[in-house]
Scaffold this motif. Sequence first.
Motif, PDB file in Angstrom:
ATOM      1  N   MET B 166       0.836  -1.215   0.000  1.00 50.18           N
ATOM      2  CA  MET B 166       0.000   0.000   0.000  1.00 50.18           C
ATOM      3  C   MET B 166       0.859   1.248   0.000  1.00 50.18           C
ATOM      4  SD  MET B 166      -3.387   0.035   2.222  1.00 50.18           S
ATOM      5  CE  MET B 166      -3.849   1.415   1.181  1.00 50.18           C
ATOM      6  N   LEU B 168       3.944   1.584  -0.872  1.00 51.58           N
ATOM      7  CA  LEU B 168       4.683   1.693  -2.132  1.00 51.58           C
ATOM      8  C   LEU B 168       3.825   2.355  -3.207  1.00 51.58           C
ATOM      9  CD1 LEU B 168       7.211   0.942  -3.811  1.00 51.58           C
ATOM     10  CD2 LEU B 168       6.060  -1.171  -4.393  1.00 51.58           C
ATOM     11  N   LEU B 169       2.593   1.881  -3.354  1.00 55.07           N
ATOM     12  CA  LEU B 169       1.735   2.433  -4.405  1.00 55.07           C
ATOM     13  C   LEU B 169       1.345   3.875  -4.108  1.00 55.07           C
ATOM     14  CD1 LEU B 169      -0.561  -0.513  -5.492  1.00 55.07           C
ATOM     15  CD2 LEU B 169       1.340   0.516  -6.698  1.00 55.07           C
ATOM     16  N   ASN B 172       4.903   6.021  -4.160  1.00 60.35           N
ATOM     17  CA  ASN B 172       5.702   5.941  -5.393  1.00 60.35           C
ATOM     18  C   ASN B 172       4.857   6.041  -6.657  1.00 60.35           C
ATOM     19  OD1 ASN B 172       8.443   5.876  -5.093  1.00 60.35           O
ATOM     20  ND2 ASN B 172       8.684   3.870  -6.028  1.00 60.35           N
ATOM     21  N   ARG B 173       3.574   5.791  -6.513  1.00 55.91           N
ATOM     22  CA  ARG B 173       2.718   5.793  -7.703  1.00 55.91           C
ATOM     23  C   ARG B 173       1.465   6.629  -7.532  1.00 55.91           C
ATOM     24  NH1 ARG B 173       6.486   4.777  -9.439  1.00 55.91           N
ATOM     25  NH2 ARG B 173       7.406   2.980 -10.483  1.00 55.91           N
ATOM     26  N   ARG B 174       1.399   7.366  -6.418  1.00 52.42           N
ATOM     27  CA  ARG B 174       0.254   8.259  -6.166  1.00 52.42           C
ATOM     28  C   ARG B 174      -1.088   7.534  -6.308  1.00 52.42           C
ATOM     29  NH1 ARG B 174       2.251  11.232  -3.334  1.00 52.42           N
ATOM     30  NH2 ARG B 174       4.274  12.017  -3.866  1.00 52.42           N
ATOM     31  N   GLN B 175      -1.195   6.392  -5.709  1.00 52.26           N
ATOM     32  CA  GLN B 175      -2.442   5.655  -5.797  1.00 52.26           C
ATOM     33  C   GLN B 175      -2.812   5.089  -4.432  1.00 52.26           C
ATOM     34  OE1 GLN B 175      -2.985   1.832  -6.831  1.00 52.26           O
ATOM     35  NE2 GLN B 175      -4.798   2.114  -8.080  1.00 52.26           N
ATOM     36  N   GLU B 177      -4.754   8.871  -4.973  1.00 52.60           N
ATOM     37  CA  GLU B 177      -4.178  10.211  -5.041  1.00 52.60           C
ATOM     38  C   GLU B 177      -4.342  10.965  -3.727  1.00 52.60           C
ATOM     39  OE1 GLU B 177      -5.253  12.684  -8.388  1.00 52.60           O
ATOM     40  OE2 GLU B 177      -5.217  10.929  -9.712  1.00 52.60           O
ATOM     41  N   GLU B 185      -8.510   3.375   3.153  1.00 57.70           N
ATOM     42  CA  GLU B 185      -8.263   2.070   2.529  1.00 57.70           C
ATOM     43  C   GLU B 185      -7.324   1.229   3.408  1.00 57.70           C
ATOM     44  OE1 GLU B 185      -9.608   0.682  -0.119  1.00 57.70           O
ATOM     45  OE2 GLU B 185      -8.317  -1.099  -0.067  1.00 57.70           O
TER      46      GLU B 185
END
Lengths: 197, 197
Positions: B166, B168-169, B172-175, B177, B185
């Motif tokens: 979680m 990491l996303l 690092n991936r803006r998810q 946002e 979540e």
Amino acid sequence: MNNKEIQEERVRGYFLDATKNILKGEGLKGISVRSVAQEAGYSFATLYNYFKDINDLVFLCVKDFQQEISEFVDTQSGKARKPETKIAEKTLAYIKYFAEYPGIFELFYLTKAVDFNHKKESMEIITNSLDMICEKEWKAFDKGKGVTPKEIDHMRNLLRHTVIGMMLLYLNRRQPEDYLEFVKEAEKEINTILKLH
Amino acid sequence: MNNKEIQEERVRGYFLDATKNILKGEGLKGISVRSVAQEAGYSFATLYNYFKDINDLVFLCVKDFQQEISEFVDTQSGKARKPETKIAEKTLAYIKYFAEYPGIFELFYLTKAVDFNHKKESMEIITNSLDMICEKEWKAFDKGKGVTPKEIDHMRNLLRHTVIGMMLLYLNRRQPEDYLEFVKEAEKEINTILKLH
DNA sequence: TAAACATAATAAACAATGTTCAAATAATTA
DNA sequence: TAATTATTTGAACATTGTTTATTATGTTTA
């Protein structure tokens, strides 16, 4: 597409192939303007005539790799049974692909978002990578009775996060140390999340 | 420890503090031999009289940060109830810490194992980071009836992987946002794994 | 005290990296 | 063939990590 565009596209392809080869072999640490250009058979300066910078080139590989992963997963997973079983199989194959090519895991998940600059497309491919691989099965799962769409959404998120976390620890922190143990643990966690026994 | 050693330790401390400040502020991208030395008030060459190289210095920060995280989590989590509830609270606090200091997440989870060279100690601190934070509660959980040690082991692994995935996303991936959505979540997934409702 | 020594801090230098740009080369056209 | 256009490239620069010889400082000793 006129001749000039065809030829340009070809040269771009040489650079792209070179980059993909290095990523699959040595990973990001092997990538440099000079190494990619050498592999492609051009001077490093030529790269800048076809790509904005070295990041641009690297992130263009994402699309091709996602395609490759998708194909790999399809060859690995057996014939259809329950959607949950299929999802479990595909997810495990997904994991095995990255275990074989840690450089591609690095590219997909360990590069910083800021490096992506304006490559929003590559970013989205990665974000949805695993979900896309199992898209059909999730939909089929949804149609089967007994599980609400909300629960399915939750399972999908949980699965994605767990898989990425597991891979991160295995590939970046050598935990567990042994590959077989890693795969066994992965199977167990996937089955738990999908409520398979 | 004689005078010389005391003074050496002090200088080492200046470099360490400088490194920690930069990591908390700008993250790894802000770290360089020259930037750290400047922040410490020395020439960059001096750094090499006290540390093998820049990686050595960076990974020495791991221990201090783990301590800081542990203290942060303790201030955030409420008074004891069920061990599972406590674990959930602490894990959420753990996540919030890294959301505030992405640079430290980077250091803990996104640096390559090979960079650690022979810093096996730092490596192990990271591997067990979250488990150590909740060690007491897991043991208390174990003593409560109705759950086998094996199941607890499994829950702990699953929790660790999900949390890291979680983060990491998100980092690092803006998810997702949005930060609040991310926390929501996270709570949901933590509760599912710990079977809290 | 002055010379010899030890220690600490540093500047200079080197290699590797990404990037830019003007010059050289190749291809095309008149 | 000569002129023009397009492509390729080497030279140069900035930034990075690292090494090494030199300088500066403090201490010991004759």
